[in-house]
Scaffold this active site. Structure first.
Site, mmCIF file in Angstrom:
data_model
loop_
_atom_site.group_PDB
_atom_site.id
_atom_site.type_symbol
_atom_site.label_atom_id
_atom_site.label_comp_id
_atom_site.label_asym_id
_atom_site.label_seq_id
_atom_site.Cartn_x
_atom_site.Cartn_y
_atom_site.Cartn_z
ATOM 1 C CE1 TYR A 15 -14.694 13.149 -16.710
ATOM 2 C CE2 TYR A 15 -14.134 13.070 -14.378
ATOM 3 C CZ TYR A 15 -14.556 12.436 -15.531
ATOM 4 O OH TYR A 15 -14.846 11.102 -15.507
ATOM 5 C CE LYS B 109 -10.948 9.032 -18.818
ATOM 6 N NZ LYS B 109 -11.310 10.342 -18.307
ATOM 7 N NE ARG C 11 -3.034 0.386 3.241
ATOM 8 C CZ ARG C 11 -2.497 0.792 4.398
ATOM 9 N NH1 ARG C 11 -1.996 2.007 4.504
ATOM 10 N NH2 ARG C 11 -2.456 -0.010 5.448
ATOM 11 C CG ASP D 132 -7.846 17.017 -15.230
ATOM 12 O OD1 ASP D 132 -7.135 16.407 -16.053
ATOM 13 O OD2 ASP D 132 -8.928 16.579 -14.805
HETATM 14 C C1 LIG Z 1 -11.622 10.754 -17.030
HETATM 15 C C2 LIG Z 1 -11.214 12.041 -16.475
HETATM 16 C C3 LIG Z 1 -11.009 12.203 -15.090
HETATM 17 C C4 LIG Z 1 -11.282 11.102 -14.081
HETATM 18 O O1 LIG Z 1 -10.472 9.965 -14.259
HETATM 19 P P1 LIG Z 1 -10.926 8.508 -13.772
HETATM 20 O O2 LIG Z 1 -9.730 7.659 -13.997
HETATM 21 O O3 LIG Z 1 -12.136 8.131 -14.574
HETATM 22 O O4 LIG Z 1 -11.274 8.620 -12.318
HETATM 23 C C5 LIG Z 1 -10.583 13.439 -14.641
HETATM 24 N N1 LIG Z 1 -10.379 14.467 -15.482
HETATM 25 C C6 LIG Z 1 -10.556 14.348 -16.818
HETATM 26 C C7 LIG Z 1 -10.316 15.527 -17.690
HETATM 27 C C8 LIG Z 1 -10.983 13.140 -17.366
HETATM 28 O O5 LIG Z 1 -11.174 13.042 -18.683
#
Ligand SMILES: *Cc1c(COP(=O)(O)O)cnc(C)c1O
Length: 372
Positions: free
Chosen positions: A99, A196, A47, A171
């Site tokens: 988001y 992503k 962890r 982000d």
């Molecule tokens: C998908 C996404 C997230 C969240 O990510 P997860 O892995 O689904 O929790 C945050 N910010 C953006 C811009 C995203 O496209």
């Protein structure tokens, strides 16, 4: 070293035990102590640390130009670790088109926990400045934004954050460090859903926080990673590190394809509005050209006839897969408003494209037949 080299090399070395060039996946949850009580490998318990996670964190820190990184179980968990490193009573400023998961995190978990949150149009630096409060401790940016591809001036926002004694987090999921490096533009933290583009193959869920400085605030993020326990599995870290190797090449191809698709849509009478920072006339184009090396792989467009017509266009695609998410090799089309549900600010006729690595001509032919 240049970013292509870091993508392949940072965080890697042949396995000292076996000479394996591709990193072994270490599943052990616990690590042996030496006779003197120390941990010779540097790992204690999975962890708090794992070799695959450590390698991924080193690689992403190098790609973003930060001193340290922490990988978590999802993009949401990464964002949560940042927000929970603040204190109840602190104020955070977020984009009004954040988001939807980030906006829900703020509204449903962080505000009840004690943070104050303001949502504002951060593409307007004056509006950002006017939204500050004496207790503002964090500005959260997301650029280009989801799903309207609005572009926020990160260097401008970093100046505002600094003047207010607040941190700036960005982000950077959509641009990735290949196209945009928030830390070099003055941000303190870059946050990713590696789910992503970094993973890149639509087969893992993982989040990463990269910090410009390994300071007391980042130690708080680390402590939340260790103690809240939302850590990624060794296999997901291994997959994400593999994804990072091809990230520079993929991002250039995604962006090249998206530019072609956006230009096709801009000339098509059924697409009433096309949102892509690589198109002339996009309101964020100048800022995007200043802070991004390419406009990226995401495009959205609006058709007349509202949700019904948009859903029919999505259903009429044969090559684009109708699904949520982004950043994989396969192209996706999504009717965003119906995914976001009640309270969405997304126009009902909007379709969002994650342009994959298929030949752009095939993607354009598919959209042409679907638009009729
Ligand atoms: C998908 C996404 C997230 C969240 O990510 P997860 O892995 O689904 O929790 C945050 N910010 C953006 C811009 C995203 O496209």
């Amino acid at each position: 070293m240049r970013i292509e080299t870091l993508a392949v090399r940072a965080g890697r070395r042949p396995d000292p035990a076996t000479g394996a060039v591709a990193p072994p996946i270490v599943l052990s949850t616990t690590f042996e102590r030496a006779g003197d009580g120390s941990y010779p490998g540097g790992y204690v318990y999975s962890r708090t640390g794992n070799p695959n996670r450590g390698a991924l964190e080193s690689c992403l820190a190098a790609l973003e130009g930060g001193e340290a990184a922490a990988a978590l179980a999802s993009g949401q968990a990464a964002a949560l670790a940042v927000f929970l490193s603040l204190a109840p009573g602190d104020h955070v400023l977020l984009p009004e088109d954040a988001y939807h998961g980030t906006a829900r995190l703020a509204r449903e978990i962080l505000v009840p926990w004690g943070l104050e949150a303001t949502f504002a149009d951060l593409t307007d630096l004056g509006a950002a400045e006017r939204s500050l409060r004496p207790n503002t401790r964090l500005i959260w940016a997301e650029t280009p934004s989801n799903p309207l591809l609005k572009v926020t001036d990160l260097a401008g926002l970093a100046g505002i954050a600094k003047g207010a004694g607040a941190r700036l987090a960005c982000d950077n999921t959509w641009a990735t460090p290949i196209l945009q490096r928030p830390l070099a533009l003055g941000a303190d933290l870059a946050v990713h859903a590696a789910t992503k583009y970094i993973g890149g193959h639509s087969d893992l869920t993982l989040g990463i926080v990269v910090a410009k400085r390994d300071d007391a605030f980042f130690q708080r993020v680390r402590a939340r990673q260790h103690t809240s326990g939302a850590v990624p599995s060794p296999f997901d870290c291994w997959l994400a590190l593999r994804g990072a190797e091809t990230l520079p090449v993929r991002m250039r191809a995604h962006s090249e394809g998206a530019q072609r698709v956006a230009e096709f849509l801009a000339a098509h009478p059924a697409a009433e509005r096309v949102h892509y920072p690589g198109l002339p006339g996009h309101p964020g184009r100048e800022t995007a050209m200043r802070q991004m090396s390419l406009p990226g792989g995401m495009v959205s467009f609006e058709v007349g006839g509202g949700a019904e017509r948009a859903l029919a266009v999505a259903a009429g695609c044969r090559l684009f897969t109708q699904a949520t998410s982004l950043g994989g090799n396969e192209s996706l089309i999504e009717h965003r408003a119906s995914v976001e549900g009640s309270g969405t600010r997304t126009p009902p006729g909007l379709l969002r494209l994650s342009v994959g690595l298929e030949h752009p001509d095939d993607l354009i032919e598919d959209l042409k037949q679907a638009l009729g």
